[in-house]
Design a protein around this motif. Structure first.
Motif, short mmCIF file in Angstrom:
data_model
loop_
_atom_site.label_atom_id
_atom_site.label_comp_id
_atom_site.label_asym_id
_atom_site.label_seq_id
_atom_site.Cartn_x
_atom_site.Cartn_y
_atom_site.Cartn_z
N LEU A 52 0.82 -1.21 0.00
CA LEU A 52 0.00 0.00 0.00
C LEU A 52 0.86 1.26 0.00
N SER A 53 1.95 1.23 0.73
CA SER A 53 2.83 2.41 0.79
C SER A 53 3.48 2.67 -0.56
N VAL A 54 3.88 1.60 -1.26
CA VAL A 54 4.50 1.77 -2.58
C VAL A 54 3.51 2.40 -3.55
N ILE A 55 2.27 1.87 -3.57
CA ILE A 55 1.25 2.41 -4.47
C ILE A 55 0.92 3.85 -4.09
N SER A 56 0.83 4.12 -2.80
CA SER A 56 0.50 5.48 -2.35
C SER A 56 1.54 6.49 -2.80
N VAL A 57 2.81 6.15 -2.63
CA VAL A 57 3.88 7.06 -3.02
C VAL A 57 3.85 7.31 -4.52
N SER A 58 3.68 6.25 -5.30
CA SER A 58 3.68 6.40 -6.76
C SER A 58 2.48 7.21 -7.24
N MET A 59 1.32 7.00 -6.62
CA MET A 59 0.14 7.76 -7.03
C MET A 59 0.27 9.23 -6.66
N LEU A 60 0.85 9.52 -5.50
CA LEU A 60 0.99 10.91 -5.07
C LEU A 60 2.08 11.64 -5.84
N GLN A 61 3.11 10.91 -6.28
CA GLN A 61 4.19 11.54 -7.03
C GLN A 61 3.81 11.81 -8.48
N SER A 62 2.89 11.03 -9.01
CA SER A 62 2.54 11.19 -10.43
C SER A 62 1.83 12.51 -10.65
N ARG A 63 1.68 12.87 -11.92
CA ARG A 63 1.06 14.13 -12.26
C ARG A 63 -0.46 14.09 -12.14
N ALA A 64 -1.02 12.90 -12.00
CA ALA A 64 -2.48 12.77 -11.86
C ALA A 64 -2.87 12.92 -10.39
N LYS A 65 -2.66 14.09 -9.83
CA LYS A 65 -2.86 14.32 -8.40
C LYS A 65 -4.25 14.82 -8.04
N SER A 66 -5.01 15.21 -9.03
CA SER A 66 -6.30 15.84 -8.73
C SER A 66 -7.20 14.88 -7.98
N ALA A 67 -7.71 15.33 -6.83
CA ALA A 67 -8.61 14.50 -6.05
C ALA A 67 -9.94 14.38 -6.77
N GLY A 68 -10.61 13.29 -6.53
CA GLY A 68 -11.90 13.08 -7.17
C GLY A 68 -12.17 11.60 -7.33
#
Length: 300
Positions: A52-68
């Motif tokens: 979960l931590s690996v996926i979380s870091v990669s998702m937050l670092q990517s440019r697709a950060k917009s919440a929704g």
């Protein structure tokens, strides 16, 4: 072999989680059979939290950060895809690399175009389990290969792809095959075609491939990852080697919520058709029903 490496990593994580469970049980004054549930819980929870931590870091670092809703859908889907692919599929690969031919339909006595599936970075052939079954049901002979070694130049995979193409042709009698690549696999296909031409190619489909590189890291210690750095010299040379006729064979699928290869809107090639998807992460491209339907449509 990646499968052996993954099994060792996960058994180590389970062992460490179990040790933490034993420690926690002692802190709560539990022992024997009473401590077993807590030990098992910690043994399973540690690997899940690490994933979960690996996926979380990669998702937050990517440019697709917009919440929704789409971001959260991509986050959850990528986490489940990682568990399925990295826990249930890839650690148990046998790397036989055999052609899987469907039964011939009685009305035509011919197969659909054979398909070669080429995986991405730090993956093996088992990443394609769901896609391969769908292609097989649709009447396509399928061959999913494992590229080895894990860390080498992408150009070094060209002989393996060439061998697999010949294997498919000999098993089916087809003159041309379709090649589907996920992530680095799309670059490996293009590198193979640079040396062997496109005479054997019916079409090429890439899923989440870093055609322009990725900004996930500015450097890499491995040769193949270094070649996928944003606008690397290797990628520019690869593009310069391709003709308009070659590009017309290519179909590019990208997801705007890709957590590994980004920025996604730039992962295009002049002359190649592009289809955008939303609400899915990088690994999920190999599992999502929309992507499987897209691949089947392009093949048919």
């Amino acid at each position: 072999m990646l499968a052996i490496l993954l099994r060792r990593i996960y058994f180590t994580q389970l062992f460490c989680g179990g040790l933490l469970g034993i420690y926690a049980a002692r802190q709560f004054g539990q022992s024997g059979a009473k401590a077993l549930p807590l030990v098992l819980l910690c043994a399973l929870l540690l690997p899940l939290l690490l994933q979960l931590s690996v996926i979380s870091v990669s998702m937050l670092q990517s440019r697709a950060k917009s919440a929704g809703p789409l971001w959260w859908r991509a986050f959850g889907g990528e986490f489940l895809a990682a568990l399925r692919i990295y826990w249930l599929q890839m650690p148990w690969a046998n790397s036989k690399n055999e052609v899987w031919c469907p039964d011939l339909p009685q009305q035509t006595q011919t197969w659909r175009v054979p398909v070669l599936l080429v995986h991405g970075y730090i993956c093996n052939d088992r990443v394609w389990d769901k896609m391969a079954r769908a292609l097989h049901r649709a009447g396509h002979p399928v061959l999913a290969i494992t590229l080895e070694p894990l860390f080498t130049s992408i150009d070094d995979y060209a002989p393996q792809i060439q061998h697999a193409v010949r294997q498919l042709q000999q098993a089916t009698g087809a003159r041309q095959v379709a090649l589907v690549g996920h992530s680095m696999g799309g670059l490996a296909i293009r590198a193979w075609m640079r040396g062997h031409g496109s005479v054997d190619v019916a079409r090429i489909i890439t899923l989440g491939t870093p055609h322009q590189g990725t900004q996930i890291t500015p450097w890499s210690p491995t040769p193949n990852a270094a070649q996928m750095v944003w606008h690397s010299p290797w990628l520019q040379a690869l593009q310069a080697s391709e003709t308009p006729d070659t590009r017309q064979l290519m179909h590019i699928a990208l997801t705007l919520h890709d957590n590994i290869v980004y920025p996604q809107r730039d992962q295009v090639l002049a002359g190649a058709s592009v289809t955008e998807f939303k609400g899915m992460g990088h690994l999920e491209l190999c599992l999502d029903a929309r992507l499987i339907g897209y691949v089947l449509q392009k093949l048919h």
